[in-house]
Design a protein around this motif. Structure first.
Motif, PDB file in Angstrom:
ATOM      1  N   ALA A   1       0.851  -1.201   0.000  1.00 56.27           N
ATOM      2  CA  ALA A   1       0.000   0.000   0.000  1.00 56.27           C
ATOM      3  C   ALA A   1       0.882   1.245   0.000  1.00 56.27           C
ATOM      4  O   ALA A   1       0.634   2.204  -0.738  1.00 56.27           O
ATOM      5  CB  ALA A   1      -0.921  -0.005   1.224  1.00 56.27           C
ATOM      6  N   ALA A   2       1.929   1.212   0.796  1.00 57.04           N
ATOM      7  CA  ALA A   2       2.841   2.360   0.840  1.00 57.04           C
ATOM      8  C   ALA A   2       3.554   2.532  -0.497  1.00 57.04           C
ATOM      9  O   ALA A   2       3.748   3.655  -0.974  1.00 57.04           O
ATOM     10  CB  ALA A   2       3.855   2.166   1.963  1.00 57.04           C
ATOM     11  N   GLN A   3       3.921   1.418  -1.120  1.00 59.55           N
ATOM     12  CA  GLN A   3       4.603   1.523  -2.421  1.00 59.55           C
ATOM     13  C   GLN A   3       3.667   2.090  -3.488  1.00 59.55           C
ATOM     14  O   GLN A   3       4.074   2.934  -4.300  1.00 59.55           O
ATOM     15  CB  GLN A   3       5.147   0.153  -2.855  1.00 59.55           C
ATOM     16  N   LEU A   4       2.400   1.644  -3.461  1.00 54.69           N
ATOM     17  CA  LEU A   4       1.414   2.177  -4.415  1.00 54.69           C
ATOM     18  C   LEU A   4       1.255   3.676  -4.217  1.00 54.69           C
ATOM     19  O   LEU A   4       1.168   4.456  -5.174  1.00 54.69           O
ATOM     20  CB  LEU A   4       0.071   1.470  -4.227  1.00 54.69           C
ATOM     21  N   CYS A   5       1.217   4.062  -2.969  1.00 52.12           N
ATOM     22  CA  CYS A   5       1.043   5.463  -2.623  1.00 52.12           C
ATOM     23  C   CYS A   5       2.280   6.277  -3.021  1.00 52.12           C
ATOM     24  O   CYS A   5       2.195   7.360  -3.601  1.00 52.12           O
ATOM     25  CB  CYS A   5       0.818   5.518  -1.117  1.00 52.12           C
ATOM     26  N   LEU A   6       3.449   5.701  -2.737  1.00 55.57           N
ATOM     27  CA  LEU A   6       4.704   6.386  -3.060  1.00 55.57           C
ATOM     28  C   LEU A   6       4.852   6.585  -4.567  1.00 55.57           C
ATOM     29  O   LEU A   6       5.378   7.609  -5.023  1.00 55.57           O
ATOM     30  CB  LEU A   6       5.881   5.553  -2.519  1.00 55.57           C
ATOM     31  N   ALA A   7       4.356   5.615  -5.340  1.00 58.21           N
ATOM     32  CA  ALA A   7       4.453   5.713  -6.796  1.00 58.21           C
ATOM     33  C   ALA A   7       3.770   6.976  -7.320  1.00 58.21           C
ATOM     34  O   ALA A   7       4.135   7.515  -8.365  1.00 58.21           O
ATOM     35  CB  ALA A   7       3.854   4.470  -7.446  1.00 58.21           C
ATOM     36  N   GLU A   8       2.773   7.466  -6.574  1.00 57.05           N
ATOM     37  CA  GLU A   8       1.997   8.652  -7.012  1.00 57.05           C
ATOM     38  C   GLU A   8       2.606   9.967  -6.543  1.00 57.05           C
ATOM     39  O   GLU A   8       2.116  11.039  -6.884  1.00 57.05           O
ATOM     40  CB  GLU A   8       0.575   8.570  -6.441  1.00 57.05           C
ATOM     41  N   VAL A   9       3.637   9.889  -5.706  1.00 47.91           N
ATOM     42  CA  VAL A   9       4.208  11.121  -5.151  1.00 47.91           C
ATOM     43  C   VAL A   9       5.086  11.806  -6.200  1.00 47.91           C
ATOM     44  O   VAL A   9       5.979  11.177  -6.763  1.00 47.91           O
ATOM     45  CB  VAL A   9       5.049  10.812  -3.881  1.00 47.91           C
ATOM     46  N   PRO A  10       4.817  13.092  -6.487  1.00 47.14           N
ATOM     47  CA  PRO A  10       5.669  13.797  -7.462  1.00 47.14           C
ATOM     48  C   PRO A  10       7.100  13.947  -6.931  1.00 47.14           C
ATOM     49  O   PRO A  10       7.293  14.172  -5.730  1.00 47.14           O
ATOM     50  CB  PRO A  10       5.028  15.184  -7.582  1.00 47.14           C
ATOM     51  N   LEU A  11       8.091  13.829  -7.801  1.00 49.55           N
ATOM     52  CA  LEU A  11       9.486  14.018  -7.383  1.00 49.55           C
ATOM     53  C   LEU A  11       9.662  15.393  -6.737  1.00 49.55           C
ATOM     54  O   LEU A  11      10.441  15.577  -5.809  1.00 49.55           O
ATOM     55  CB  LEU A  11      10.430  13.885  -8.585  1.00 49.55           C
ATOM     56  N   GLN A  12       8.908  16.347  -7.253  1.00 52.91           N
ATOM     57  CA  GLN A  12       8.925  17.709  -6.731  1.00 52.91           C
ATOM     58  C   GLN A  12       8.675  17.761  -5.209  1.00 52.91           C
ATOM     59  O   GLN A  12       9.219  18.617  -4.510  1.00 52.91           O
ATOM     60  CB  GLN A  12       7.821  18.495  -7.472  1.00 52.91           C
ATOM     61  N   ALA A  13       7.871  16.805  -4.719  1.00 54.30           N
ATOM     62  CA  ALA A  13       7.509  16.811  -3.291  1.00 54.30           C
ATOM     63  C   ALA A  13       8.733  16.676  -2.394  1.00 54.30           C
ATOM     64  O   ALA A  13       8.758  17.196  -1.277  1.00 54.30           O
ATOM     65  CB  ALA A  13       6.527  15.671  -2.993  1.00 54.30           C
ATOM     66  N   PHE A  14       9.757  15.992  -2.890  1.00 54.94           N
ATOM     67  CA  PHE A  14      10.961  15.794  -2.069  1.00 54.94           C
ATOM     68  C   PHE A  14      11.746  17.093  -1.900  1.00 54.94           C
ATOM     69  O   PHE A  14      12.547  17.229  -0.989  1.00 54.94           O
ATOM     70  CB  PHE A  14      11.856  14.700  -2.673  1.00 54.94           C
ATOM     71  N   LEU A  15      11.490  18.036  -2.830  1.00 51.79           N
ATOM     72  CA  LEU A  15      12.158  19.344  -2.721  1.00 51.79           C
ATOM     73  C   LEU A  15      11.369  20.284  -1.817  1.00 51.79           C
ATOM     74  O   LEU A  15      11.868  21.310  -1.379  1.00 51.79           O
ATOM     75  CB  LEU A  15      12.316  19.965  -4.113  1.00 51.79           C
ATOM     76  N   GLU A  16      10.113  19.922  -1.561  1.00 57.92           N
ATOM     77  CA  GLU A  16       9.260  20.783  -0.738  1.00 57.92           C
ATOM     78  C   GLU A  16       9.214  20.344   0.714  1.00 57.92           C
ATOM     79  O   GLU A  16       8.842  21.119   1.586  1.00 57.92           O
ATOM     80  CB  GLU A  16       7.826  20.796  -1.331  1.00 57.92           C
ATOM     81  N   GLU A  17       9.547  19.103   0.980  1.00 59.23           N
ATOM     82  CA  GLU A  17       9.432  18.580   2.339  1.00 59.23           C
ATOM     83  C   GLU A  17      10.733  17.906   2.775  1.00 59.23           C
ATOM     84  O   GLU A  17      10.895  16.695   2.653  1.00 59.23           O
ATOM     85  CB  GLU A  17       8.265  17.551   2.389  1.00 59.23           C
ATOM     86  N   PRO A  18      11.692  18.686   3.285  1.00 53.93           N
ATOM     87  CA  PRO A  18      12.938  18.076   3.754  1.00 53.93           C
ATOM     88  C   PRO A  18      12.634  17.052   4.865  1.00 53.93           C
ATOM     89  O   PRO A  18      11.854  17.346   5.771  1.00 53.93           O
ATOM     90  CB  PRO A  18      13.747  19.242   4.322  1.00 53.93           C
ATOM     91  N   LEU A  19      13.203  15.863   4.766  1.00 57.91           N
ATOM     92  CA  LEU A  19      12.877  14.795   5.720  1.00 57.91           C
ATOM     93  C   LEU A  19      13.602  14.977   7.045  1.00 57.91           C
ATOM     94  O   LEU A  19      13.149  14.518   8.076  1.00 57.91           O
ATOM     95  CB  LEU A  19      13.198  13.435   5.102  1.00 57.91           C
TER      96      LEU A  19
END
Lengths: 274, 461
Positions: free
Chosen positions: B45-63
């Motif tokens: 389920a997490a992988q399915l969800c992650l597949a939909e996450v835009p690459l851009q999101a990683f630039l907006e939300e520092p982990l």
């Protein structure tokens, strides 16, 4: 000056193979390495020879044997009852405890559980402490760690030498605690509950291919849950073929006395004079 | 908040960090940290969800917060927006497809590297099977130079690792000669010292450098002590080729190693100033490994593979000659068995290569892990197919100093032989000149006329 050919041939290296297969130079498929004389400088597996690009059968099986022994050592049964009898025969009061890791797999996967006492073990120690026994100056814990063999073979001898010497100088050593599925940090909680000034945990080290029964000793001054690794002193590779019992015991006595003098143990203790 | 419906089951993931952790293939370290998926279905389920996450999101939300962590600052401050443009419209699932497409060229992937941040690369790896990790990594080509050329296609380099339990010079020399005579040592001759002391380090470096100069070996050496000890040795006049350091993916984990970015920068400057490289100026050597941040309690709730990928951002900033993960060294509480070690090795190699690193691997295990030589053969072969830059050569695969099993000189012969891989070109020429290998790259039968054998008394007297 170059070696004479026969000089090298006369140096077949360390003791002969454990696995009795065709001897050196007798198997036509095996290409020997003419630098076996170098083996006297290192215990590393050098000049093994080859067949094609592969290890010859004998060298392959020697390695597999060493690995098998190391694997078996990790899973070897700990026998606290036997240890308890041996210690009681020598006049030591004994307490047996268990970490929160109920079995070997849990122990391997959850180092945090191997560092904490099971509730009933904690209660046992609390009860002992409440009986008005004097707090130990140096408390001994025997923990299986990653090699029960190390404890079975070496721990009683090392403990006996050390405790006798310290007692002769007026140290209180308290009961010996035998701990199952124990990590080094378990000594902190044991020492804390029993109110020990210092704790020395004798523990089985991770088996290597060259030795599956290496004992480690970790000394911690004023033990309590959450002590850092840098606050302990370690004596490693204790076994007859490594650091011999006498040397390990005298190092431990020296460390304990210095820890008492400076009121701390660990990296800083190494740097103190004397 | 991220949501995924599977039939009647609904799954939600609090943030990107949680989503990444839950999407990670099963491993003991994430379970130990309490961040792993609860069960197999939640993982998918997490992988399915992650597949939909835009690459851009990683630039907006520092982990890991930008204000708290210099590795995050390095990642964001050096991110190349222009290079990222090419994939900025993709989500993670589409990015996987893009990477695997026939149209991708090696040059395109190399150009993309500065546009990617570690979290994007870790994310896409979590959606990949082992063969995907191999397919893409194989296409990445990263070339570095010091005294030879590492990373060319069809080549496989080896680190010769002649460790000795007491740092005895003759003992080190014995294993070193054994390795050279098996054709190993083009990546680096790298010794792990028992004692982290500048004088010990200097003595070892001088011995290796004398041997190198005497036989004109086109390679470089390194003693893998702490970076501060190497700087001291360098000041004592030690012949320092490469500066080594273990690194991790968060500032706090690096602090537990006694390092920070400024210190690495200083060390690199010092090594460059010596000007010892003849072909190129890649003077750094880094080792990494999943689990190190958790082990230092410095993982900020991240899964261990994402932490590991962040370490590669640290590495690439310093233009290293060599980087390798020491994949099975850390123990079963982080990677329990052969399956987990194999998966992690392929992930690390993929992430490193995609981020533009000359990625090698210490294919290894300890005796308390559920793994053996067969698992190592499998990972070694898979990584060989994936184009891994280099592996370790340890006598008989048994490191008598670090007490773990790695790969052997024989293993290097095996891989070069079955995959038709050759050493670094300059080193290959040297092996031929010394009569160690023939034109076809096969080992010769070494006799007493070989110059290395004839020199033995001088190095062992």
């Amino acid at each position: 000056m170059p070696y004479e050919d026969n000089e090298i041939d006369q140096n077949p290296g360390p003791a002969g193979p454990i696995v009795p297969l065709t001897g050196p130079g007798l198997d036509p498929a095996v290409i020997e390495n003419p630098w076996q004389a170098l083996r006297r400088f290192t215990p590393a597996r050098i000049a093994l020879g080859r067949t094609g690009h592969s290890l010859p059968t004998r060298e392959l099986l020697e390695f597999q044997l060493a690995h098998a022994q190391a694997r078996d050592a990790v899973y070897a049964e700990y026998d606290p009852a036997l240890l308890s009898r041996q210690l009681q025969e020598r006049g030591y009061p004994v307490l047996q405890v268990h970490s929160q890791a109920g079995d070997r797999k849990t122990f391997l996967l959850r180092p945090d559980m191997g560092r904490r006492l099971a509730p009933e073990s904690r209660q046992l120690l609390q009860k002992y402490a409440a009986q008005g026994n004097p707090p130990p100056g140096l408390l001994f814990v025997l923990g299986d760690g990653l090699s029960a063999q190390a404890i079975h073979r070496h721990a009683v001898a090392v403990l006996d030498q050390t405790a006798l010497a310290l007692k002769a100088e007026g140290w209180e050593t308290g009961p010996v605690v035998i701990a199952s599925q124990a990590r080094v940090g378990l000594g902190d909680e044991i020492g804390q509950v029993l109110g020990a000034e210092q704790v020395a945990i004798l523990i089985g080290e991770r088996p290597g291919l060259s030795a599956a029964d290496s004992l480690g000793i970790y000394l911690t001054y004023n033990p309590y849950i959450g002590r850092l690794e840098s606050e302990r002193n370690c004596i490693s590779n204790v076994r007859p073929e490594g650091l011999v019992y006498e040397a390990a015991s005298s190092s431990l006595i020296d460390l304990a006395k210095r820890a008492r003098l400076f009121k701390f143990s660990g990296v800083r203790l190494k740097d103190q004079p004397g | 908040m991220y949501h995924q419906m599977l039939g009647r089951n609904s799954f939600s993931f609090k943030n990107l960090k949680v989503l990444l952790a839950k999407a990670t293939p099963e491993r003991s370290g994430d379970q130990l940290a309490g961040v792993a998926a609860e069960n197999a279905e939640e993982r998918i389920a997490a992988q399915l969800c992650l597949a939909e996450v835009p690459l851009q999101a990683f630039l907006e939300e520092p982990l890991v917060p930008y204000e708290e962590d210099e590795v995050t600052r390095l990642i964001f401050d050096t991110h190349d927006r222009e290079a990222f443009d090419k994939v900025s419209h993709l989500n993670v699932g589409e990015f996987r497809n893009w990477l695997l497409s026939d149209e991708r060229s090696s040059q395109e992937l190399l150009d993309l590297a500065p546009g990617l941040i570690p979290e994007m690369v870790a994310a896409v790896s979590k959606l990949m099977r082992n063969q995907d990790l191999i397919t893409v990594a194989r296409k990445c080509q990263v070339i570095t130079q010091f005294r030879n050329t590492i990373g060319l296609s069809g080549r496989l380099a080896t680190r010769l690792q002649p460790n000795h339990p007491t740092d005895d010079l003759k003992g080190v020399a014995a294993s070193l000669l054994d390795g050279l005579l098996y054709g190993c040592g083009d990546a680096v001759i790298g010794i792990n010292p028992v004692t982290d002391n500048p004088q010990v380090m200097t003595d070892i470096l001088k011995m290796v450098d004398e041997l190198r100069q005497r036989f004109d070996i086109p390679t470089q050496s390194c003693v893998l002590g702490h970076v501060t000890t190497q700087l001291e040795a360098l000041k004592l006049g030690a012949p320092v080729d490469l500066i080594f350091q273990s690194i991790a993916g968060t500032e706090a984990a690096n602090r537990s190693f006694g390092i920070n970015l400024r210190l690495l920068q200083e060390a690199r400057g010092a090594a460059l100033a010596l000007g010892r490289g003849t072909l190129g100026h890649n003077v750094m050597y880094f080792e990494t490994g999943q689990g190190s941040a958790l082990s230092a309690e410095a993982h900020h709730g991240l899964d261990q593979q994402t932490c590991e990928a962040r370490a590669y951002a640290v590495a690439r900033h310093f233009k290293p000659l060599l980087v390798n993960t020491v994949v099975g060294f850390i123990g079963p509480e982080y990677l329990f068995n052969g399956k987990q070690i194999i998966r992690a090795g392929l992930e690390d190699h993929f992430c490193g290569k995609l981020l533009g690193l000359p990625m090698g691997c210490d294919v290894c295990y300890t005796n308390h892990a559920e793994a053996d030589q067969d698992d190592m053969d499998t990972l070694l072969t898979l990584l060989g197919v994936a184009g891994c830059t280099y592996f370790m050569g340890v006598p008989g695969a048994d490191d008598i100093m670090l007490s773990y099993q790695s790969t052997s000189f024989h293993d290097m012969r095996y891989l070069r032989s079955v995959l038709n891989l050759r050493p670094a070109p300059e080193f290959e020429e040297w092996l031929l000149r010394l009569g160690i290998t023939n034109e076809a790259g096969e080992l010769n039968k070494i006799d007493f006329q070989n110059p290395l054998i004839r020199s033995l008394p001088e190095f062992t007297a």
